[in-house]
Write an enzyme that holds these catalytic residues in place. Structure first.
Site, short mmCIF file in Angstrom:
data_model
loop_
_atom_site.label_atom_id
_atom_site.label_comp_id
_atom_site.label_asym_id
_atom_site.label_seq_id
_atom_site.Cartn_x
_atom_site.Cartn_y
_atom_site.Cartn_z
CB THR A 39 -24.48 27.34 -6.97
OG1 THR A 39 -25.03 26.06 -6.72
CG2 THR A 39 -23.06 27.35 -6.38
CG ASP A 40 -28.67 24.79 -4.57
OD1 ASP A 40 -27.69 24.52 -5.28
OD2 ASP A 40 -29.73 24.12 -4.60
CD GLU A 41 -23.69 21.87 -6.49
OE1 GLU A 41 -22.51 21.58 -6.26
OE2 GLU A 41 -24.34 21.41 -7.44
CE1 TYR A 47 -19.75 25.48 -9.89
CE2 TYR A 47 -21.21 24.22 -8.46
CZ TYR A 47 -21.00 25.27 -9.34
OH TYR A 47 -22.05 26.12 -9.64
CE LYS A 55 -20.65 30.01 -8.64
NZ LYS A 55 -20.62 30.98 -9.78
P1 NAD Z 1 -21.90 26.72 -18.20
O1 NAD Z 1 -20.75 25.83 -17.86
O2 NAD Z 1 -22.94 26.24 -19.15
O3 NAD Z 1 -21.33 28.09 -18.81
C1 NAD Z 1 -20.24 28.77 -18.27
C2 NAD Z 1 -19.81 29.85 -19.25
O4 NAD Z 1 -18.71 30.57 -18.66
C3 NAD Z 1 -19.32 29.29 -20.59
O5 NAD Z 1 -19.82 30.07 -21.65
C4 NAD Z 1 -17.80 29.45 -20.50
O6 NAD Z 1 -17.15 29.61 -21.75
C5 NAD Z 1 -17.66 30.71 -19.62
N1 NAD Z 1 -16.39 30.75 -18.93
C6 NAD Z 1 -15.82 29.75 -18.19
N2 NAD Z 1 -14.62 30.16 -17.73
C7 NAD Z 1 -14.44 31.44 -18.17
C8 NAD Z 1 -13.41 32.40 -18.00
N3 NAD Z 1 -12.30 32.13 -17.31
N4 NAD Z 1 -13.57 33.62 -18.56
C9 NAD Z 1 -14.70 33.91 -19.28
N5 NAD Z 1 -15.69 33.03 -19.49
C10 NAD Z 1 -15.56 31.81 -18.93
O7 NAD Z 1 -22.52 27.16 -16.82
P2 NAD Z 1 -24.03 27.47 -16.41
O8 NAD Z 1 -24.68 26.21 -16.00
O9 NAD Z 1 -24.64 28.33 -17.44
O10 NAD Z 1 -23.79 28.32 -15.06
C11 NAD Z 1 -23.63 29.73 -15.12
C12 NAD Z 1 -23.45 30.28 -13.72
O11 NAD Z 1 -24.59 29.95 -12.92
C13 NAD Z 1 -22.24 29.70 -12.98
O12 NAD Z 1 -21.66 30.73 -12.22
C14 NAD Z 1 -22.84 28.64 -12.07
O13 NAD Z 1 -22.05 28.46 -10.92
C15 NAD Z 1 -24.18 29.26 -11.75
N6 NAD Z 1 -25.27 28.32 -11.42
C16 NAD Z 1 -25.55 27.27 -12.25
C17 NAD Z 1 -26.62 26.43 -11.95
C18 NAD Z 1 -27.00 25.26 -12.84
O14 NAD Z 1 -27.88 24.49 -12.49
N7 NAD Z 1 -26.40 25.09 -14.02
C19 NAD Z 1 -27.38 26.66 -10.79
C20 NAD Z 1 -27.05 27.73 -9.95
C21 NAD Z 1 -26.00 28.57 -10.30
O1 DAU Z 2 -27.55 23.10 -7.40
C1 DAU Z 2 -27.01 23.96 -8.38
C2 DAU Z 2 -25.92 23.24 -9.13
O2 DAU Z 2 -26.57 22.27 -9.95
C3 DAU Z 2 -25.05 24.18 -9.97
O3 DAU Z 2 -24.35 25.03 -9.11
C4 DAU Z 2 -24.07 23.38 -10.82
O4 DAU Z 2 -23.36 24.26 -11.69
C5 DAU Z 2 -24.84 22.37 -11.65
O5 DAU Z 2 -23.92 21.57 -12.37
C6 DAU Z 2 -25.72 21.49 -10.76
O6 DAU Z 2 -24.91 20.61 -9.93
P1 DAU Z 2 -25.30 19.07 -9.69
O7 DAU Z 2 -24.06 18.34 -9.36
O8 DAU Z 2 -26.45 18.95 -8.77
O9 DAU Z 2 -25.83 18.70 -11.18
P2 DAU Z 2 -25.59 17.41 -12.11
O10 DAU Z 2 -26.50 17.59 -13.29
O11 DAU Z 2 -24.16 17.15 -12.36
O12 DAU Z 2 -26.16 16.23 -11.20
C7 DAU Z 2 -27.50 16.23 -10.74
C8 DAU Z 2 -27.68 15.00 -9.86
O13 DAU Z 2 -27.59 13.84 -10.69
C9 DAU Z 2 -26.59 14.83 -8.80
O14 DAU Z 2 -27.18 14.27 -7.64
C10 DAU Z 2 -25.62 13.84 -9.43
C11 DAU Z 2 -26.52 12.96 -10.28
N1 DAU Z 2 -25.91 12.44 -11.54
C12 DAU Z 2 -25.29 13.31 -12.37
C13 DAU Z 2 -24.70 12.85 -13.54
C14 DAU Z 2 -24.00 13.80 -14.48
C15 DAU Z 2 -26.01 11.09 -11.82
O15 DAU Z 2 -26.61 10.29 -11.06
N2 DAU Z 2 -25.43 10.62 -12.98
C16 DAU Z 2 -24.76 11.46 -13.84
O16 DAU Z 2 -24.24 10.96 -14.88
#
Ligand code: NAD
Ligand code: DAU
Length: 351
Positions: free
Chosen positions: A126-128, A151, A155
């Protein structure tokens, strides 16, 4: 490629990846390893149940015995590691599962892949991990890691293990780092699906702090195409950033969602900020464009419209999630947050 192992293929991005790969590569077989945590949902791959090229295995990526046996049981051309605890707010409530899955799980998987001589490994990150930006600049692949939340720290630790396995053992790994995804099957704890679900029920939309934090939104299928390109064409030992070239302030996104849903702005509530809230993320994805021939394709407004339509046609999916464990989390996460009545300078309106 004939056969790949995907971890976390029942989550948001993983399920989109599995579905897209099976659709676009008719010769590919996928084993989908997922623990099915609160975020993992077999319903996300229900349409693949009778597909002989998809096999689901329920296992914890941090369980050395299960993971090692699975990797020994058949040859894989690549392993793509999505499985993770993914929600920042949950990591602030309890970092334990993040350390266990995102760090220990990655280490266990790396060891098992090495033992099985896996020829290609993709770490989906992730970019985080780069921390937070001010008003100017972009994250490049050379930006130093400076994670701010439990988190992102977990990562970054996973990424560093991958880097070390490449340098120490010549392990054939590629790391991808993407910005904020949106699209179908996203768990409704994240900003977009949470606000859509709340607005549809005329419930308040809790905007953290001033709502001026910026995220770079990308459609999940653009991310999926990027991970696919990294898996097939990425150079071993390299990092590739993916982003939507689409920076949006949270408050502007909230207003756009309300506009697309035909709901009033009076649903907006400014609440106590997320502790350590990163101000701005913005990705420079020129390297992926240049080396992988990848670029983001989905127009944000159009992608958002389609995503909202998907949630409207999947209210049962949302309701089943929101009636379970999620209720307890929602009460803990938002119950203690006070409304701040932040005054917005630009309009002078008190909210
Ligand atoms: P998500 O939370 O929707 O899904 C995570 C999945 O991993 C679930 O199916 C869960 O059951 C499985 N999992 C969790 N712990 C596990 C374990 N111990 N063993 C096996 N399976 C397990 O997450 P997502 O948003 O789909 O993110 C997927 C990946 O992409 C993550 O690595 C996250 O860091 C990365 N990512 C997410 C975003 C975003 O915006 N959501 C952006 C950049 C990178
Ligand atoms: O940048 C990539 C990341 O994006 C991934 O690595 C993470 O897995 C994914 O969860 C996401 O992280 P963020 O923290 O940026 O996403 P989230 O949707 O939780 O929040 C987006 C923005 O909105 C953040 O600035 C926090 C704000 N927010 C979020 C929630 C849930 C609110 O203001 N209110 C809320 O209730």
């Amino acid at each position: 490629m004939k056969s790949i192992l995907v971890t976390g293929g029942c989550g948001f991005i993983g399920s989109n990846f599995v579905r897209w790969e099976l659709k676009t590569d008719p010769d590919l077989r996928i084993v989908n390893l997922d623990k099915l945590t609160y975020a993992g949902n077999l319903e996300n791959v229900a349409d693949l149940e009778s597909n002989p090229r998809h096999r689901f295995v329920q296992a914890d990526v941090a369980n050395r015995t299960s993971v090692t046996e699975l990797l020994r049981s058949e040859p894989f051309d690549a392993v793509v590691h999505f499985a993770a605890e993914s929600h920042v707010d949950r990591s602030i409530l309890d970092s334990g599962p993040f350390v266990q899955t995102n760090i220990v799980g990655t280490q266990v998987l790396l060891d098992a892949c090495r033992a099985a001589n896996i020829p290609r490994y993709v770490q989906v990150s992730t970019d985080e991990v780069y921390g937070s930006l001010g008003a100017e600049g972009y994250f490049t692949e050379d930006t130093p890691l400076a994670p701010n939340s439990p988190y992102s720290a977990s990562k970054a630790a996973g990424d560093l293990l991958v880097r070390a396995y490449f340098h120490t053992f010549g392990f054939p790994a590629v790391i991808t780092r993407c910005s904020n995804n949106y699209g179908p099957y996203q768990f409704p704890e994240k900003l977009i699906p949470l606000f859509v679900a709340n607005a549809l029920e005329d419930r308040p939309l809790p905007v953290y702090g001033t709502g001026e934090n910026v995220r770079d939104w990308i459609h999940v299928l653009d991310h999926v195409r990027g991970v696919d390109a990294a898996m097939r064409r990425g150079r071993v030992g390299e990092v590739y950033n993916f982003g939507g070239r689409n920076e949006v302030r949270n408050i502007d996104l909230t207003r756009l969602l309300l506009e697309l849903l035909g709901k009033p702005e009076s649903l907006i509530r400014y609440v106590t900020d997320r502790p350590g809230h990163d101000q701005r993320y913005a990705i420079d994805c020129a390297k992926a464009e240049r080396e992988l021939g990848w670029s983001p394709q989905v127009d944000f407004r159009e992608g958002l419209r389609e995503t909202i339509a998907w949630y409207l046609s999947h209210t049962d999916w949302v309701n089943r999630i929101r009636s379970g464990e999620y209720r307890r989390y929602y009460a803990e996460q938002y119950g203690g947050r006070t409304e701040t009545g932040v005054r917005r300078q630009e309009s002078g309106e008190a909210t």
